[in-house]
Structure formats: structure tokens, C-alpha cells
Design a protein around this motif. Structure first.
Motif, PDB file in Angstrom:
ATOM      1  N   SER A 131       0.852  -1.182   0.000  1.00  9.48           N
ATOM      2  CA  SER A 131       0.000   0.000   0.000  1.00  9.48           C
ATOM      3  C   SER A 131       0.891   1.236   0.000  1.00  9.48           C
ATOM      4  CB  SER A 131      -0.898   0.007   1.234  1.00  9.48           C
ATOM      5  OG  SER A 131      -0.121  -0.050   2.421  1.00  9.48           O
ATOM      6  N   TYR A 132       0.507   2.229  -0.775  1.00  5.71           N
ATOM      7  CA  TYR A 132       1.254   3.488  -0.807  1.00  5.71           C
ATOM      8  C   TYR A 132       0.705   4.404   0.268  1.00  5.71           C
ATOM      9  CZ  TYR A 132       3.186   7.914  -2.404  1.00  5.71           C
ATOM     10  OH  TYR A 132       3.856   9.108  -2.469  1.00  5.71           O
ATOM     11  N   ILE A 133       1.575   4.857   1.144  1.00  2.20           N
ATOM     12  CA  ILE A 133       1.154   5.706   2.261  1.00  2.20           C
ATOM     13  C   ILE A 133       1.297   7.173   1.864  1.00  2.20           C
ATOM     14  CG2 ILE A 133       1.686   6.386   4.633  1.00  2.20           C
ATOM     15  CD1 ILE A 133       2.651   3.510   5.103  1.00  2.20           C
ATOM     16  N   GLU A 134       0.191   7.892   1.904  1.00  2.00           N
ATOM     17  CA  GLU A 134       0.223   9.325   1.605  1.00  2.00           C
ATOM     18  C   GLU A 134       0.927  10.058   2.743  1.00  2.00           C
ATOM     19  OE1 GLU A 134      -0.617  10.633  -1.123  1.00  2.00           O
ATOM     20  OE2 GLU A 134      -1.884   9.134  -2.103  1.00  2.00           O
ATOM     21  N   HIS A 186      20.209   1.703   8.918  1.00  2.00           N
ATOM     22  CA  HIS A 186      19.507   2.902   8.454  1.00  2.00           C
ATOM     23  C   HIS A 186      18.081   2.469   8.128  1.00  2.00           C
ATOM     24  CE1 HIS A 186      19.308   6.968   6.827  1.00  2.00           C
ATOM     25  NE2 HIS A 186      18.696   6.491   5.766  1.00  2.00           N
ATOM     26  N   ILE A 187      17.126   2.991   8.891  1.00  2.00           N
ATOM     27  CA  ILE A 187      15.733   2.554   8.792  1.00  2.00           C
ATOM     28  C   ILE A 187      14.938   3.555   7.968  1.00  2.00           C
ATOM     29  CG2 ILE A 187      13.704   1.826  10.099  1.00  2.00           C
ATOM     30  CD1 ILE A 187      15.617   1.734  12.587  1.00  2.00           C
ATOM     31  N   ASP A 188      14.384   3.101   6.849  1.00  2.00           N
ATOM     32  CA  ASP A 188      13.517   3.936   6.023  1.00  2.00           C
ATOM     33  C   ASP A 188      12.087   3.845   6.546  1.00  2.00           C
ATOM     34  OD1 ASP A 188      15.733   4.409   4.501  1.00  2.00           O
ATOM     35  OD2 ASP A 188      15.114   3.148   2.811  1.00  2.00           O
ATOM     36  N   MET A 189      11.494   4.987   6.819  1.00  2.00           N
ATOM     37  CA  MET A 189      10.109   5.019   7.284  1.00  2.00           C
ATOM     38  C   MET A 189       9.280   5.956   6.415  1.00  2.00           C
ATOM     39  SD  MET A 189      10.079   4.874  11.433  1.00  2.00           S
ATOM     40  CE  MET A 189      11.328   4.011  12.389  1.00  2.00           C
ATOM     41  N   ARG A 190       7.988   5.868   6.607  1.00  2.00           N
ATOM     42  CA  ARG A 190       7.038   6.714   5.884  1.00  2.00           C
ATOM     43  C   ARG A 190       6.050   7.284   6.891  1.00  2.00           C
ATOM     44  NH1 ARG A 190       6.822   9.140   0.778  1.00  2.00           N
ATOM     45  NH2 ARG A 190       4.639   9.457   0.202  1.00  2.00           N
ATOM     46  N   TYR A 191       5.946   8.613   6.899  1.00  2.00           N
ATOM     47  CA  TYR A 191       4.970   9.275   7.768  1.00  2.00           C
ATOM     48  C   TYR A 191       3.615   9.298   7.078  1.00  2.00           C
ATOM     49  CZ  TYR A 191       2.488  12.958  10.258  1.00  2.00           C
ATOM     50  OH  TYR A 191       1.547  13.668  10.957  1.00  2.00           O
TER      51      TYR A 191
END
Length: 374
Positions: free
Chosen positions: A197-200, A263-268
Motif C-alpha cells: 500500500s502506498y502511504i500518503e 539505516h531505517i527507512d520510514m514513511r509518515y
């Protein structure tokens, strides 16, 4: 108690990695560190650096066993205090064949093979996070060449390869069925892949140094100047405080009992204010220098911790950083930025290159030579 006077020598065994300049630059900020580099390219730019004590050329390691043999030979030649693999191949080889390293007590602390392999497998990591209630995008796994005939979740979605890619390459975003079906009609996905799922919202990253799952140091960075690729790395980042994001990173590292850097990639998620883990890079990162500029010298602290030297929990500054591409883009957009000398010398890699000009001059020379001969 913070240790400022500890003297030690460190061997960086992946002298051909694109990450080696960043690690060398950070370690060289401490005058009490002697840096030894092992690489298979006799013309490697780092060889001409005035920041290293020695560069040794060795045969290219095609297997973990060959890598260990090269490292053992170097450890026999020099009195090295710390062995610090910093890219994925070397870290994996050191974990897998630690018992074959003659002086493995000098190796920095590393995660288990199970945790390391789980961290770099996006599919396995997604399953692990779901099991441990760590926020992450909804994820469905597929085999290579397998055609997904119908989107498994609501649009927008992204397709991402599980292996063989990095830096955002190979990622595709779909807004509707038409573009999704058209992709599979014209493409064969030749590696295992996932659909998420793409997180806006926006990307935000957390860099960490851990021991036994506990975070010893961290920085959080958010992009403010994008590169040329939609899913590629940012060329300008800003360091920010996000306590709720840090809590997610703590839970993730604890669940993996992580040792070393990551290095942790996250999405807000702008809709609910949550931070979702997208993936982990279980190695040093291209903005390692940026973290040092913000006040956290990860390579140096990693060495200190591996030597059982205590240090205060470092606090990073809320500051901005531009890499050389970002600096070039900024100057093109605003010529007056050339007069912002304080920022250019304190918040970009320029200070590293000006103090050690030979490697960058060699790169320019070889590029000019290639252009002239073509």
C-alpha cells in the motif's frame, strides 16, 4: 563517561565500496584514529587519501571464504585494534564465518545471521513486523515472473523488487487498474517482488547504532531537496526530532536484538500521524557524513562501543545538509547561495574534500581523460 583520548587503529575491509569515503571522512575527524583500508582496486581513489595510514591491494573476493582469507592476511601484517566491515557483503561474510577470522575478538559487534538476513529481505521483514505489531505498509509477496492480475489492495500501490536493486530503482507506483494492468502487459518482473500500500505522506529515516537491541546513538532525517528520481535518495536532508518515530525504531531494533548500525527507512502517514517502517539498510549509509555534521559520528562511536569504551548518549543538532549534487542544484536555482560560505563549509561535504583533495582530483582527472579519449 565520554572517552576523548582513546587511541586505536581500525581496518576497513571494503575499500571498493561506494561507502568507504563517508566512513573514512567520519573516522578522520578524530586525530587519535589510524585508518587501514583493504581493497581490490589498485587505483582506488581512497588510496591517495591523506586520511588513511595504509591501503592494501588484494584479490577481489568472490566468496565469503575469500573475503575472510584477505582479511586474515591483513590482520597478520598489521597490529589492528578494530575490524569494522561496513557494507553488506563484508558484514554478511564476517557474521557467517566469524570463527574463521584469526582475530575475531577484534571484530565489531554484529547481529546474528538470522537477523541480518531478515533485515535485508523486504518480504521477510514485512512479515516479521506484522507479527510483532510494528507499523508498516500492507504487503503482499510474489515470485519472479508471477503476474499479479488484480491489485491485492486499494490504490495507490507500489511494486518493489525484493533483490538486486537499491536507491529506489525498480519501484513503480500505480494510481489505478489501467496503469497497473498495462505494466504487466509490457514487463516481466525477473526477480521476486512485493506490492505494498502506498502511504500518503513523506519519507523520513532513522539511523541507529545498537547493542543487544538497545539504541546507543541515533539521528532522524527528513528530505527537503529531492533528487531526480521519484523514489531515489534526497540530495538535501534536515535533521529533526521525532520522539514517536524513535519509539517505533526502538521497538523494531529490540525485536531483532540488533547489533551494529542500520539505516531505517520510514514513511509518515499524514492521515493518521503514524510512522511506518518501509525497509532496513543493515549497513552504513550515504548520509553517514551528514549524521557526523549533525553531531553523531557513527563510525567512531561504533569503534568505541566495540572497545567497551563508554560515551554519553549523543544528541544531534536540528540542522540541514546538502550533498554535492544538492549543493549544485541549490546554486543553479539561486546563484546568491554561493555567498553562503558558512553553510557550504559546515553543512556540505566540501570540508572533507578541501582537507583531502587528492581523491576528488583523481576522479576529475580520470573523467576528463575518459572524455578526451572518446
Amino acid at each position: 563517561m565520554k572517552d576523548r583520548a582513546t587511541k586505536f587503529s581500525v581496518l576497513l575491509p571494503e575499500g571498493d565500496s561506494n561507502l568507504v569515503p563517508f566512513v573514512v571522512n567520519c573516522l578522520s575527524r578524530k586525530k587519535n584514529v589510524e585508518i587501514y583500508v583493504l581493497g581490490n582496486n589498485p587505483k582506488a581513489e581512497v588510496k591517495s587519501s591523506n586520511k588513511i595510514k595504509n591501503f592494501t591491494h588484494c584479490p577481489k573476493a568472490k566468496t565469503s571464504e575469500e573475503w575472510v582469507a584477505n582479511v586474515n592476511q591483513e590482520l597478520d601484517r598489521f597490529d589492528i585494534d578494530i575490524l569494522m566491515p561496513f557494507d553488506e557483503f563484508g558484514i554478511h561474510a564476517a557474521i557467517e564465518l566469524k570463527d574463521q577470522l584469526y582475530q575475531n575478538e577484534k571484530l565489531v559487534f554484529l547481529s546474528s545471521l538470522k537477523s541480518f538476513e531478515l533485515s535485508r529481505n523486504k518480504g521477510a521483514l514485512a512479515q516479521h513486523m506484522k507479527k510483532n505489531n510494528i507499523p508498516c505498509p500492507s504487503t503482499i509477496l510474489f515470485e519472479k515472473y508471477q503476474v499479479c492480475e488484480k491489485a491485492p489492495m486499494n490504490f495507490p500501490i507500489i511494486l518493489k523488487p525484493l533483490e538486486g536493486y537499491g536507491g529506489g530503482r525498480g519501484i513503480h507506483k500505480f494510481e489505478d487498474n489501467k496503469t497497473f494492468e498495462a505494466f504487466f502487459e509490457s514487463n516481466k518482473v525477473e526477480v521476486p517482488y512485493l506490492i505494498q500500500s502506498y502511504i500518503e505522506g513523506y519519507d523520513i529515516d532513522c539511523s541507529v547504532l545498537c547493542k543487544d537491541g538497545e539504541i546507543l546513538a541515533y539521528t532522524i532525517q527528513k528530505g527537503y531537496l529531492a533528487g531526480d528520481d521519484e523514489f531515489g535518495p534526497n540530495v538535501g536532508v534536515e535533521f529533526v526530532d521525532r520522539k514517536d518515530m524513535f519509539t517505533v525504531a526502538q521497538r523494531l531494533m529490540k525485536s531483532l536484538n540488533w547489533n551494529g548500525v542500520a539505516h531505517i527507512d520510514m514513511r509518515y502517514n499524514k492521515n493518521d500521524g503514524s510512522y511506518n517502517v518501509v525497509e532496513i539498510n543493515p549497513r552504513f549509509w550515504e548520509t553517514t557524513e551528514a549524521s557526523e555534521i549533525a553531531g553523531v559520528n557513527f563510525p567512531y562511536l561504533y569503534c568505541l562501543a566495540s572497545l567497551d569504551k563508554e560515551f554519553n548518549f549523543p544528541k544531534f543538532k536540528n540542522t540541514k545538509y546538502l550533498n554535492l549534487i544538492g549543493l549544485s542544484k541549490t546554486i543553479k536555482a539561486n546563484k546568491w547561495f554561493l555567498f553562503n560560505l558558512k553553510f557550504m563549509f559546515q553543512n556540505t561535504p566540501l570540508k572533507y574534500y578541501l582537507s583531502d583533495p587528492k581523491p576528488i582530483l583523481n576522479i576529475i582527472y580520470h573523467k576528463l581523460k575518459s572524455v578526451m579519449s572518446s
